[in-house]
Design an enzyme around this catalytic site. Structure first.
Site, short mmCIF file in Angstrom:
data_model
loop_
_atom_site.label_atom_id
_atom_site.label_comp_id
_atom_site.label_asym_id
_atom_site.label_seq_id
_atom_site.Cartn_x
_atom_site.Cartn_y
_atom_site.Cartn_z
N GLY A 54 9.47 -27.25 -20.10
CA GLY A 54 10.47 -28.24 -20.47
C GLY A 54 9.83 -29.49 -21.02
N GLU A 69 4.35 -26.27 -18.85
CA GLU A 69 4.38 -25.93 -20.28
C GLU A 69 5.35 -26.91 -20.94
OE1 GLU A 69 2.40 -23.98 -21.59
OE2 GLU A 69 1.64 -22.81 -19.91
N CYS A 101 9.19 -25.49 -28.53
CA CYS A 101 8.20 -26.49 -28.10
C CYS A 101 7.00 -26.55 -29.04
CB CYS A 101 7.75 -26.22 -26.68
SG CYS A 101 7.12 -24.54 -26.40
#
Length: 477
Positions: free
Chosen positions: A153, A175, A210
């Site tokens: 997140g 992560e 991401c």
């Protein structure tokens, strides 16, 4: 579970994210199924005791490293790739022998309940449980003591997770994201290919990845070429426009649209592609078109936070050194992308910057490439997973020695009292640690001989100790 329910997953992901089937296959099914096969093929190898290299002295003590489960694992999964980013670490955690609780995103009203239902159907509830909910449920989970927490997140929430875990000294894998930069070397550049790979990376899952490229650093003399190429590729990708295309997704909710719209409204750059829309008035509140903002400065509104949407900024620079300084003045990104065909250019960027990963002449591919570890650095997180790296993340490597009784003769010098001869024995035990080189760094024959001397003494002493036992024992050997 995945194979038998592909259609249900496709339908649910389209409902929540307007996700195309191609993106779901590439970003969800492919990495999950590869993880299953990779783990199945190597699980026997990974779980075996490891025989570590050690000095001759300790070889007789059966040194081993035993892969052991950490215990109960908490996985907090994000909304952007809800299957991949929950099931991939789940596979590794189960393979390592742990039990798992997964918290799915509350932002996916169709996908999250479906995955919970299927996990309960396919997996042993004594091994895997699912928790639904939002902030309150996460806060309650963080009050419990876990043996490992795996979170994917934002950096902001990652700091909260790490702080909560510290109360119990719980190991954490974070992560996280960040603003992933691109550096473009215009020499011998094929701007059409570069534009295609940048726009694909930025628009996949509507930019909610991401490792999406977030901004481009390019010499200002070539900014126009890149913009023109991006416009050309934009038409190729979405000939009828992205809003009516089944190949372009939606943001997770209208709040994300509002957040990104705020960045665009505050930007002093030039919107050269896409931009603000009134889609919400048309009954499409989660839509935001692919957008390119040129002539962006470092303090621009679009450069302050990770965009996590289909917007990319172009920052004109004057030199490679300027690009490197621009990156190093900011938090470490999860990924760095370099478009260049010059080996020295690529080497300079590699050794002068830090990031979770670095890709050359493409974007995001490393995240699903077999055999590569995935993980962040600095502000973009810590810890790695995928394949063996994931197994290692959820494994405690437990060192073990087994000292035989007959070695007592060798070990007796460590017991009090300590006459001078025991000091000599202690000094002999240091011989394997003697430098195998002289003061000029050259290897010496004497040091090599010394490294075998302790083992020779162990063998001799063991022989006499065992012979003494035979002589005194009523049992015949």
């Amino acid at each position: 579970m995945v194979r038998e329910n592909e259609e249900a997953f496709h339908t649910a992901l389209y409902e929540d994210l307007h996700r195309s089937r191609v993106e779901t296959v590439l970003g969800e099914f492919s990495p999950i199924l590869h993880e299953v096969v990779e783990t199945y093929n190597h699980i026997d190898e990974w779980t075996k005791d490891i025989k570590p290299p050690t000095t001759a002295t300790y070889q007789v003590m059966r040194p081993r490293i035993k892969p052991s489960p950490k215990g109960i694992v908490l996985i907090i999964a994000p909304f952007n790739y809800p299957l991949n980013l929950s099931l991939t670490p789940l596979i590794s955690a189960i393979a390592a022998g742990n039990t798992v609780v997964i918290k799915f995103s509350e932002s996916l009203p169709t996908v999250s309940p479906l995955v919970e239902e299927l996990i309960a159907k396919y997996l042993d509830p004594d091994v895997v449980r699912v928790v639904q909910g939002a902030v309150d449920e996460v806060n309650e989970l963080l009050k419990l003591e876990w043996n490992h927490i795996f979170f994917t997140g934002s950096t902001k929430v990652g700091k909260i997770i790490a702080t909560a875990a510290a109360k119990f000294i719980t190991p954490v894998t974070l992560e996280l994201g960040g603003k992933c930069p691109i550096i473009v070397d215009p020499r011998k550049a094929d701007f059409k290919v570069i534009a295609r790979r940048i726009l694909w990376g930025r628009t996949s899952n509507s930019g909610q990845v991401c490792v999406c490229p977030d901004y481009v650093l390019i010499p200002r003399t070539h900014q126009r070429q890149l913009v023109d190429a991006l416009k050309e590729v934009y038409v190729e990708f979405y000939p009828g426009g992205p809003q009516t295309s089944d190949s372009f997704g939606r943001l997770v909710n209208s709040g994300s649209v509002k957040r990104i719209t705020g960045y665009l409204e505050g930007s002093k750059g030039d919107v050269v592609l896409g931009g603000l829309t009134n889609a919400s008035k048309d009954g499409d509140p989660k839509y935001l078109p692919p957008t390119v903002v040129a002539n962006v400065l470092g303090d621009d509104a679009t450069m302050q936070e990770e965009m996590f949407g289909p917007v990319i900024s172009i920052v004109p620079i004057d030199s490679l050194d300027d690009a490197i300084k621009f990156i190093n003045d900011r938090p470490q990104p999860l990924a760095l992308y370099v478009f260049s065909h010059d080996s020295e250019f690529k080497k300079k960027v590699t050794r002068s910057t830090r990031s979770g990963a670095i890709d050359f002449n493409d974007t995001m591919t490393h995240a699903i490439a077999a055999g590569l570890a995935f993980g962040g650095s600095g502000n973009s997180g810590y810890g790695q997973y995928h394949g063996k790296y994931g197994f290692d993340t959820f494994t405690h490597y437990r060192s073990s020695l087994e000292t035989p009784t007959w070695a007592e003769a060798v070990l007796s010098f460590r017991y009090p009292p300590f006459p001078s001869w025991k000091l000599k024995m202690a000094e002999i035990s240091l011989l394997p640690s003697r430098f195998p080189f002289d003061k000029n760094g050259k290897k010496t024959l004497l040091s090599r001989i010394q490294s075998f001397l302790p083992m020779f003494l162990v063998i001799v002493l063991a022989y006499y100790y065992r012979r003494d036992i035979r002589a005194r024992s009523p049992i015949k050997f």
